[in-house]
Design a protein around this motif. Structure first.
Motif, short mmCIF file in Angstrom:
data_model
loop_
_atom_site.label_atom_id
_atom_site.label_comp_id
_atom_site.label_asym_id
_atom_site.label_seq_id
_atom_site.Cartn_x
_atom_site.Cartn_y
_atom_site.Cartn_z
N PRO A 65 0.84 -1.19 0.00
CA PRO A 65 0.00 0.00 0.00
C PRO A 65 0.87 1.23 0.00
O PRO A 65 1.03 1.87 1.02
N GLU A 66 1.43 1.52 -1.12
CA GLU A 66 2.40 2.60 -1.15
C GLU A 66 1.73 3.92 -1.43
O GLU A 66 2.33 4.97 -1.35
N GLN A 67 0.51 3.82 -1.81
CA GLN A 67 -0.19 5.05 -2.13
C GLN A 67 -0.14 5.95 -0.92
O GLN A 67 -0.58 5.59 0.16
N ASP A 68 0.42 7.09 -1.11
CA ASP A 68 0.58 7.94 0.05
C ASP A 68 -0.66 8.71 0.33
O ASP A 68 -1.16 9.42 -0.51
N GLN B 5 4.64 17.47 -0.45
CA GLN B 5 5.39 16.34 0.09
C GLN B 5 6.71 16.22 -0.63
O GLN B 5 6.77 16.25 -1.85
N GLU B 37 4.49 -0.39 5.68
CA GLU B 37 4.98 -0.02 4.37
C GLU B 37 6.28 -0.73 4.01
O GLU B 37 6.63 -0.85 2.85
N THR B 200 4.18 10.74 -6.66
CA THR B 200 3.34 10.07 -5.68
C THR B 200 1.88 10.12 -6.10
O THR B 200 1.48 10.88 -6.97
N ALA B 201 1.15 9.39 -5.38
CA ALA B 201 -0.24 9.07 -5.62
C ALA B 201 -1.05 10.02 -6.48
O ALA B 201 -1.06 9.94 -7.70
#
Lengths: 589, 208
Positions: A65-68, B5, B37, B200-201
């Motif tokens: 679950p790397e989705q930050d 971030q 993580e 990132t996401a």
């Protein structure tokens, strides 16, 4: 630059559009296959890869679950001088690794599923994407490129096709995670199809021109590792317990699988799985987790496993895995593997413990490879039959791992203890691991170690080279409705037959549904025959499933195979979880 | 709410047995009951720190093996690192000497913009202290390093050191942090590293 005229052959670069993200001379040639039409791009104009391809970890949807998602900050006194600003909890999915077997993917996690992607590629909405892909594959296969050109071509194509994918109806509304999965699948598909042209040992096998020194380096490394066949744990200050051998052979097996899979992503997962098993061993040994403990064991595993073409594999991952996927955790473990290799390449007596220079040299000489060196472990890769072997996806092991407040060691111990209580006759690797581990904990004197030892003595020469029939990567049950009748007829193969059976099955590639001519020139099926691909992948899954079933049944002889199937389905094919589940159900062996 | 971030690579160096791994585990675990993580194992960990100004700093922590025989492999780990924590054991003078060799190597070979923090661990063993605070602090000042002492065992000072680094990291690297040796720091070097951070996401996660 030695570009010859054929580079400028219009047909060479059929997928290029004016906005193709490339500036290499290779791509200057414009023109598109006659049938290509311009796609409506307005909606997605300006979408950049950064926006469309998030990077949720190495193995999207499987385990990471790397989705930050940074949880909102708890308010802090806004005093700039405060030394200790709040650290805020981040993350994410309330995935629990606790022994209860919640199937892993959680609500906001979409598991990677290559099958789904292939299905999507068959739909009308994906036709433009499929056309680009087909053209690219066709033209890539037409001539040989230098490695650097290959890298650029492939990465540029992927960047390009991702944009086209975003534009297509199929993925227009995909969530970032879903789209990342699709991108991963596209990378996998492309590299599966181009494996013969990009993975050095395959290039060589198909009699194409090899323009790297990968094979020489492979050979040197493999020979060198053979010199060190005598290295034992104590030479690297690795503690030993009775459970060690099980973990160590398990880890070797995972690493060797690197030669089974074609896609860089899958090969990388093999590396990660190997590392994961190593951490299982570290916990089992009650050592502090960290690089101090990890690095020596990794070196030891590489020495023991001596996988064929290790350097070629590493290079291949480095070259063709998308760079953003080679950062973070994957980057760390790939670097560690490279570090282990480089350690071995320069290792001498001073690199090892508990051995003198004389002894080191004496043993190395004893292990000088005979002139008739044992042939490398058979590779399960394509090139021996069906071109789709190895197309299936590797999955990250769900080796019991830490959850919340239990310490790693606790967790592992509990797992093994519970498992061990019910095992009477371990018949395979998994069973052996459990038994050995249990022996370690209960100080039982019944050593499966001795059996190990005996086995080793019985086949001293080949011991290091046996390609153990893998415990295949957990299979993933197909969810989609079966459109093709032939799949049901797929024979179920017991694992020992796997090698021969798949090698002899070239006929599989001939499919009535084949839409494109064989562009690869390899005579091994067209690069875009999704149905054949799927059949072969299903088959690999069948094989994996049947091996997993056998393993379960051997641990739990009382269980009917239908029950084993059900449990495997419920755990998504994960053996570790399945064993736990059966134990929880109170079934004993 | 808009948040930036930043993701940074932090490499952890130091002799084995100085408590590198414990230190980082303490940092990563203390604040959270779970550090899921890390999917593979605790040699690579991540931790996120939110600063007062709402800046979010995500550390990717790369542990290295401290045994002498693996020293030559270190460059593979500190390549492209934005920061390094070099750990010694306050009860072992030799471990500070070892730390100094790491620091010299970083100054010579690592990215010139790297921020280096020297960290004396095991303050819970005060009675056996061999390295005085003054000695270590003086050395750190001379070399332009951050410095502090910690106890991975009690947790004392652990979060502080990472937070201090986090403060120092985003973009405005103070001149003192880019230490002596590397001199010619090409400007914008840090930015290059920033840009290579994993996208990132969400679409709004990366605004670089």
């Amino acid at each position: 630059m030695s570009t010859d005229d054929s580079l400028l052959n219009p047909a060479l670069n059929p997928w290029e559009k004016q906005d193709a993200p490339i500036d290499s001379p290779l791509f200057k040639a414009s023109k598109i296959l006659p049938s290509e039409t311009d796609l409506p791009t307005d909606v997605w104009k300006g979408v950049t890869m950064k926006d469309t391809v998030p990077s949720p970890g190495i193995v999207p949807g499987i385990e990471i679950p790397e989705q930050d998602s940074v949880v909102a900050s708890s308010s802090s006194p806004a005093s700039p001088s405060k030394i200790n600003p709040p650290i805020n909890t981040r993350l994410t999915t309330p995935t629990s690794r606790s022994p209860s077997i919640a199937p892993h993917p959680t609500a906001d996690e979409v598991p990677f599923d290559f099958q789904t992607f292939l299905d999507q590629m068959k739909t009308k909405g994906a036709e433009p994407v499929a056309r680009y892909l087909r053209s690219f594959l066709t033209n890539f296969a037409r001539r040989s490129f230098s490695v650097n050109d290959q890298i650029k071509l492939i990465h540029d194509f992927l960047d390009f096709i991702f944009i086209r994918m975003r534009e297509s109806d199929v993925w227009k509304n995909a969530s970032p995670q879903e789209f990342d999965n699709a991108s991963e699948a596209m990378e996998k598909l492309v590299m599966n199809r181009l494996y013969d042209y990009t993975f050095t040992p395959e290039i060589d096998r198909s009699n194409r021109l090899v323009n790297t020194d990968d094979l020489e380096r492979d050979h040197v490394l493999q020979q060198r590792i053979m010199l060190f066949g005598w290295v034992r744990e104590q030479h690297l200050d690795i503690p030993v317990s009775e459970g060690s051998p099980g973990f160590i052979s398990f880890a070797q097996q995972e690493l060797r699988k690197i030669n089974h899979y074609k896609a860089p992503r899958d090969k990388m997962i093999c590396v990660l799985n190997c590392c994961k098993v190593i951490f299982g061993l570290i916990r089992h040994l009650h050592k502090q987790e960290g690089a101090d403990a990890f690095v020596p064991i990794l070196i030891f595993i590489v020495l023991k496993a001596n996988p064929a073409h290790l350097l070629s594999n590493i290079e291949y991952i480095n070259r063709f895995r998308r760079p953003e996927k080679l950062q973070s955790e994957a980057g760390y473990y790939l670097s560690s593997l490279m570090g282990a290799v480089s350690f071995i390449e320069t290792m001498d007596h001073s690199s090892l413990s508990n051995i003198s220079q004389e002894e080191f040299e004496r043993r190395a000489i004893l292990h000088l490879p005979a002139s008739t060196a044992p042939s490398p472990p058979p590779s399960l890769t394509a090139g021996n039959g069906s071109s789709y072997v190895g197309d299936e996806s590797a999955r990250l092991l769900k080796f019991p791992s830490p959850s919340g407040d239990t310490s790693f060691a606790e967790d592992t111990r509990r797992f093994f203890q519970r498992t061990g209580e019910t095992i009477s006759k371990p018949m395979n690797l998994i069973g052996k691991i459990f038994t050995n581990a249990l022996d370690g904990f209960e100080d039982s004197s019944q050593p499966s170690n001795q059996q190990d030892e005996r086995r080793r003595q019985e086949s001293p020469a080949s011991a290091e080279y046996v390609y153990a029939a893998p415990i295949p990567t957990p299979y993933q049950p197909r969810i989609r409705p079966p459109p093709s009748s032939s799949r049901r007829d797929t024979p179920r193969l017991a694992s020992p037959a796997f090698l021969q059976a798949t090698r002899g099955s070239a006929g599989l590639t001939a499919s009535p549904g084949t839409r494109t001519p064989d562009v690869g020139g390899s005579g091994r099926g067209s690069p875009m025959d999704f149905s054949a691909m799927q059949r072969e992948i299903d088959r690999a899954h069948e094989v994996a499933a049947s091996a997993a079933r056998e393993t379960l049944l051997s641990i739990f002889p009382g269980v009917e195979s239908e029950v084993a199937d059900l449990v495997l389905e419920a755990t998504n094919g994960d053996l570790g979880l399945s064993i736990e589940k059966l134990l929880e159900m109170g079934i004993s062996s | 709410m808009s948040r930036t971030q930043h993701q940074f690579k932090l490499v952890l160096l130091g002799e084995s047995a100085v408590g590198k791994s414990s230190l980082v585990l303490r940092f990563v675990k203390d604040q959270f009951d779970d550090y899921r993580e890390s999917t593979i194992g605790a040699a690579f960990l991540t931790q996120t720190v939110t600063l007062d100004d709402n800046t979010v700093v995500k550390f990717e922590i790369w542990d290295t093996a401290g045994q002498e025989r693996y020293k030559a492999r270190a460059p593979m780990y500190y390549r492209n690192a934005n920061c390094a924590v070099v750990v010694y054991d306050i009860t072992q003078t030799a471990s500070l000497e070892k730390a100094k060799t790491w620091i010299r190597e970083l100054q010579r070979q690592a990215d010139p913009s790297i921020i280096i923090a020297l960290c004396g661990n095991k303050t819970d063993l005060e009675a056996r202290r061999q390295v005085t605070k003054e000695e270590a602090q003086k050395y750190a000042e001379e070399e332009g390093l951050m410095w502090s002492e910690t106890s991975a065992k009690s947790g004392e000072g652990v979060a502080d050191i990472f937070i201090s680094i986090a403060r120092k990291l985003p973009k405005n690297v103070p001149p003192t942090a880019s230490r002596g040796a590397g001199g010619a720091t090409p400007t914008g070097r840090a930015r290059v590293d920033l840009n290579k951070q994993t996208p990132t996401a969400g679409p709004d996660a990366c605004n670089c």
